[in-house]
Design a protein around this motif. Structure first.
Motif, PDB file in Angstrom:
ATOM      1  N   GLU A  95     -10.556 -15.796  33.925  1.00 26.99           N
ATOM      2  CA  GLU A  95     -10.601 -14.422  34.444  1.00 26.99           C
ATOM      3  C   GLU A  95      -9.199 -13.900  34.711  1.00 26.99           C
ATOM      4  O   GLU A  95      -8.879 -12.748  34.396  1.00 26.99           O
ATOM      5  N   THR A  96      -8.356 -14.749  35.283  1.00 23.88           N
ATOM      6  CA  THR A  96      -6.979 -14.357  35.574  1.00 23.88           C
ATOM      7  C   THR A  96      -6.206 -14.101  34.278  1.00 23.88           C
ATOM      8  O   THR A  96      -5.469 -13.125  34.177  1.00 23.88           O
ATOM      9  N   ILE A  97      -6.401 -14.963  33.296  1.00 21.59           N
ATOM     10  CA  ILE A  97      -5.744 -14.771  31.995  1.00 21.59           C
ATOM     11  C   ILE A  97      -6.177 -13.435  31.394  1.00 21.59           C
ATOM     12  O   ILE A  97      -5.346 -12.660  30.917  1.00 21.59           O
TER      13      ILE A  97
ATOM     14  N   ILE B  57      -4.499 -10.509  33.167  1.00 23.43           N
ATOM     15  CA  ILE B  57      -3.081 -10.380  32.814  1.00 23.43           C
ATOM     16  C   ILE B  57      -2.932  -9.850  31.399  1.00 23.43           C
ATOM     17  O   ILE B  57      -2.122  -8.956  31.132  1.00 23.43           O
ATOM     18  N   GLU B  58      -3.721 -10.379  30.481  1.00 26.52           N
ATOM     19  CA  GLU B  58      -3.649  -9.907  29.103  1.00 26.52           C
ATOM     20  C   GLU B  58      -4.073  -8.445  28.992  1.00 26.52           C
ATOM     21  O   GLU B  58      -3.642  -7.736  28.087  1.00 26.52           O
ATOM     22  N   GLY B  59      -4.884  -8.001  29.941  1.00 26.34           N
ATOM     23  CA  GLY B  59      -5.315  -6.611  29.973  1.00 26.34           C
ATOM     24  C   GLY B  59      -4.328  -5.693  30.663  1.00 26.34           C
ATOM     25  O   GLY B  59      -4.593  -4.504  30.854  1.00 26.34           O
TER      26      GLY B  59
ATOM     27  N   ALA C 263       0.251 -15.092  38.346  1.00 24.69           N
ATOM     28  CA  ALA C 263       0.838 -16.291  37.747  1.00 24.69           C
ATOM     29  C   ALA C 263       1.316 -16.044  36.320  1.00 24.69           C
ATOM     30  O   ALA C 263       0.836 -15.147  35.634  1.00 24.69           O
ATOM     31  N   ASP C 264       2.237 -16.854  35.899  1.00 23.85           N
ATOM     32  CA  ASP C 264       2.790 -16.797  34.547  1.00 23.85           C
ATOM     33  C   ASP C 264       1.723 -17.228  33.538  1.00 23.85           C
ATOM     34  O   ASP C 264       1.006 -18.205  33.758  1.00 23.85           O
ATOM     35  N   LEU C 265       1.620 -16.497  32.434  1.00 20.96           N
ATOM     36  CA  LEU C 265       0.610 -16.816  31.419  1.00 20.96           C
ATOM     37  C   LEU C 265       0.757 -18.230  30.863  1.00 20.96           C
ATOM     38  O   LEU C 265      -0.234 -18.923  30.653  1.00 20.96           O
ATOM     39  N   ALA C 266       1.968 -18.671  30.636  1.00 24.85           N
ATOM     40  CA  ALA C 266       2.181 -20.023  30.100  1.00 24.85           C
ATOM     41  C   ALA C 266       1.603 -21.073  31.050  1.00 24.85           C
ATOM     42  O   ALA C 266       0.972 -22.042  30.613  1.00 24.85           O
TER      43      ALA C 266
END
Length: 70
Positions: A16-18, A21-23, A38-41
């Motif tokens: 969900e967090t990813i 962030i991608e959105g 948080a950082d995507l990596a």
């Protein structure tokens, strides 16, 4: 299995967090405070770790390795 349910919940949360962030929800500002997620990596790494842990629990933890020439 309680551990498996916990890991699946954590994986859902990470995903969900990813997605957020991608959105475009990486960073936002409220009044004079800037909030960053948080950082995507780091999230991708955690997602992979959780998927591996879930697979180990679901598959019974039996693994083998094929070794090449030593």
């Amino acid at each position: 299995m309680e551990e498996l349910e916990i890991l699946r919940g954590q994986l859902a949360s990470v995903r969900e967090t990813i997605a957020a962030i991608e959105g475009g929800a990486q960073e936002y500002q409220i009044a004079n405070r800037r909030i960053s997620k948080a950082d995507l990596a780091t999230l991708y790494k955690r997602e992979a770790e959780l998927k591996a842990s879930i697979a180990r629990l679901e598959d019974g933890g039996v693994y083998f390795a094929e070794l090449g020439r030593l």
